[in-house]
Design a protein around this motif. Structure first.
Motif, PDB file in Angstrom:
ATOM      1  N   UNK A  34       0.853  -1.183   0.000  1.00 59.75           N
ATOM      2  CA  UNK A  34       0.000   0.000   0.000  1.00 59.75           C
ATOM      3  C   UNK A  34       0.891   1.236   0.000  1.00 59.75           C
ATOM      4  N   UNK A  35       0.385   2.284  -0.605  1.00 52.70           N
ATOM      5  CA  UNK A  35       1.114   3.551  -0.656  1.00 52.70           C
ATOM      6  C   UNK A  35       0.134   4.672  -0.392  1.00 52.70           C
ATOM      7  N   UNK A  36       0.628   5.730   0.212  1.00 53.31           N
ATOM      8  CA  UNK A  36      -0.244   6.855   0.495  1.00 53.31           C
ATOM      9  C   UNK A  36       0.534   8.080   0.942  1.00 53.31           C
ATOM     10  N   UNK A  37      -0.206   9.155   1.128  1.00 56.81           N
ATOM     11  CA  UNK A  37       0.379  10.404   1.591  1.00 56.81           C
ATOM     12  C   UNK A  37       0.120  10.508   3.086  1.00 56.81           C
ATOM     13  N   UNK A  38       1.204  10.611   3.842  1.00 58.50           N
ATOM     14  CA  UNK A  38       1.089  10.706   5.292  1.00 58.50           C
ATOM     15  C   UNK A  38       1.035  12.161   5.741  1.00 58.50           C
ATOM     16  N   UNK A  39       1.863  13.007   5.136  1.00 56.55           N
ATOM     17  CA  UNK A  39       1.940  14.411   5.501  1.00 56.55           C
ATOM     18  C   UNK A  39       2.144  15.226   4.222  1.00 56.55           C
ATOM     19  N   UNK A  40       1.140  15.973   3.767  1.00 59.54           N
ATOM     20  CA  UNK A  40       1.262  16.680   2.487  1.00 59.54           C
ATOM     21  C   UNK A  40       2.099  17.959   2.544  1.00 59.54           C
ATOM     22  N   UNK A  41       2.467  18.429   3.726  1.00 58.84           N
ATOM     23  CA  UNK A  41       3.203  19.691   3.842  1.00 58.84           C
ATOM     24  C   UNK A  41       4.533  19.665   3.080  1.00 58.84           C
ATOM     25  N   UNK A  42       5.377  18.630   3.226  1.00 62.74           N
ATOM     26  CA  UNK A  42       6.628  18.630   2.450  1.00 62.74           C
ATOM     27  C   UNK A  42       6.394  18.630   0.935  1.00 62.74           C
ATOM     28  N   UNK A  43       5.342  17.978   0.482  1.00 63.22           N
ATOM     29  CA  UNK A  43       5.040  17.984  -0.950  1.00 63.22           C
ATOM     30  C   UNK A  43       4.661  19.376  -1.427  1.00 63.22           C
ATOM     31  N   UNK A  44       3.871  20.092  -0.650  1.00 66.80           N
ATOM     32  CA  UNK A  44       3.460  21.447  -1.014  1.00 66.80           C
ATOM     33  C   UNK A  44       4.672  22.375  -1.006  1.00 66.80           C
ATOM     34  N   UNK A  45       5.516  22.265   0.009  1.00 65.53           N
ATOM     35  CA  UNK A  45       6.720  23.104   0.089  1.00 65.53           C
ATOM     36  C   UNK A  45       7.643  22.820  -1.091  1.00 65.53           C
ATOM     37  N   UNK A  46       7.841  21.554  -1.420  1.00 70.54           N
ATOM     38  CA  UNK A  46       8.679  21.181  -2.551  1.00 70.54           C
ATOM     39  C   UNK A  46       8.115  21.748  -3.850  1.00 70.54           C
ATOM     40  N   UNK A  47       6.811  21.667  -4.037  1.00 68.58           N
ATOM     41  CA  UNK A  47       6.172  22.216  -5.235  1.00 68.58           C
ATOM     42  C   UNK A  47       6.392  23.724  -5.322  1.00 68.58           C
ATOM     43  N   UNK A  48       6.221  24.429  -4.215  1.00 65.72           N
ATOM     44  CA  UNK A  48       6.398  25.885  -4.207  1.00 65.72           C
ATOM     45  C   UNK A  48       7.855  26.252  -4.503  1.00 65.72           C
ATOM     46  N   UNK A  49       8.799  25.545  -3.882  1.00 68.60           N
ATOM     47  CA  UNK A  49      10.211  25.829  -4.125  1.00 68.60           C
ATOM     48  C   UNK A  49      10.610  25.562  -5.570  1.00 68.60           C
ATOM     49  N   UNK A  50      10.151  24.455  -6.121  1.00 64.70           N
ATOM     50  CA  UNK A  50      10.465  24.151  -7.520  1.00 64.70           C
ATOM     51  C   UNK A  50       9.848  25.173  -8.464  1.00 64.70           C
ATOM     52  N   UNK A  51       8.619  25.584  -8.196  1.00 60.88           N
ATOM     53  CA  UNK A  51       7.973  26.593  -9.029  1.00 60.88           C
ATOM     54  C   UNK A  51       8.731  27.908  -8.966  1.00 60.88           C
ATOM     55  N   UNK A  52       9.146  28.324  -7.774  1.00 63.57           N
ATOM     56  CA  UNK A  52       9.904  29.570  -7.629  1.00 63.57           C
ATOM     57  C   UNK A  52      11.249  29.476  -8.347  1.00 63.57           C
ATOM     58  N   UNK A  53      11.934  28.354  -8.201  1.00 59.49           N
ATOM     59  CA  UNK A  53      13.224  28.176  -8.859  1.00 59.49           C
ATOM     60  C   UNK A  53      13.090  28.224 -10.375  1.00 59.49           C
ATOM     61  N   UNK A  55      10.679  29.596 -12.128  1.00 56.37           N
ATOM     62  CA  UNK A  55      10.272  30.939 -12.532  1.00 56.37           C
ATOM     63  C   UNK A  55      11.472  31.885 -12.544  1.00 56.37           C
ATOM     64  N   UNK A  56      12.310  31.808 -11.517  1.00 57.75           N
ATOM     65  CA  UNK A  56      13.510  32.649 -11.474  1.00 57.75           C
ATOM     66  C   UNK A  56      14.466  32.301 -12.617  1.00 57.75           C
ATOM     67  N   UNK A  57      14.629  31.024 -12.895  1.00 59.68           N
ATOM     68  CA  UNK A  57      15.504  30.597 -13.981  1.00 59.68           C
ATOM     69  C   UNK A  57      15.002  31.126 -15.317  1.00 59.68           C
ATOM     70  N   UNK A  58      13.708  31.051 -15.559  1.00 58.49           N
ATOM     71  CA  UNK A  58      13.141  31.561 -16.812  1.00 58.49           C
ATOM     72  C   UNK A  58      13.304  33.072 -16.911  1.00 58.49           C
ATOM     73  N   UNK A  59      13.115  33.797 -15.810  1.00 51.23           N
ATOM     74  CA  UNK A  59      13.261  35.253 -15.823  1.00 51.23           C
ATOM     75  C   UNK A  59      14.716  35.646 -16.080  1.00 51.23           C
ATOM     76  N   UNK A  60      15.664  34.966 -15.452  1.00 50.44           N
ATOM     77  CA  UNK A  60      17.083  35.256 -15.675  1.00 50.44           C
ATOM     78  C   UNK A  60      17.454  34.966 -17.125  1.00 50.44           C
ATOM     79  N   UNK A  61      16.999  33.855 -17.657  1.00 52.10           N
ATOM     80  CA  UNK A  61      17.282  33.504 -19.046  1.00 52.10           C
ATOM     81  C   UNK A  61      16.721  34.563 -19.991  1.00 52.10           C
ATOM     82  N   UNK A  62      15.485  34.981 -19.741  1.00 54.28           N
ATOM     83  CA  UNK A  62      14.849  36.005 -20.578  1.00 54.28           C
ATOM     84  C   UNK A  62      15.641  37.316 -20.512  1.00 54.28           C
TER      85      UNK A  62
END
Length: 77
Positions: A34-53, A55-62
């Protein structure tokens, strides 16, 4: 992640404790997984950090691309 010894019941956590993988012995002697999500907070934080990174990479490239075009235009090419 799923490697266990014979007839061994194991619970493993991944992604900073957010995902849980567990082997359970069934009545017929088989092992179920069986597999499941025990604590979604690290997943949300990881998603936000990756999105910010990304976005910053695309802005710097532009910005670098625009600066390159500006320098090429100033040099007369």
């Amino acid at each position: 992640m799923f490697s266990t010894g014979p007839d061994q019941i194991v619970e493993r956590k991944a992604l900073f404790g957010s995902m849980v993988f567990e082997t359970v012995k069934k009545d017929n002697g088989a092992l179920g997984i069986t597999a499941g999500v025990d604590n979604p907070v690290p997943l949300v934080v990881l998603f936000i950090l990756l999105t910010a990174f990304l976005t910053m990479t695309a802005a710097i490239y532009r910005g670098l691309k625009q600066r390159r075009e500006q320098l090429l235009n100033e040099s007369g090419r």
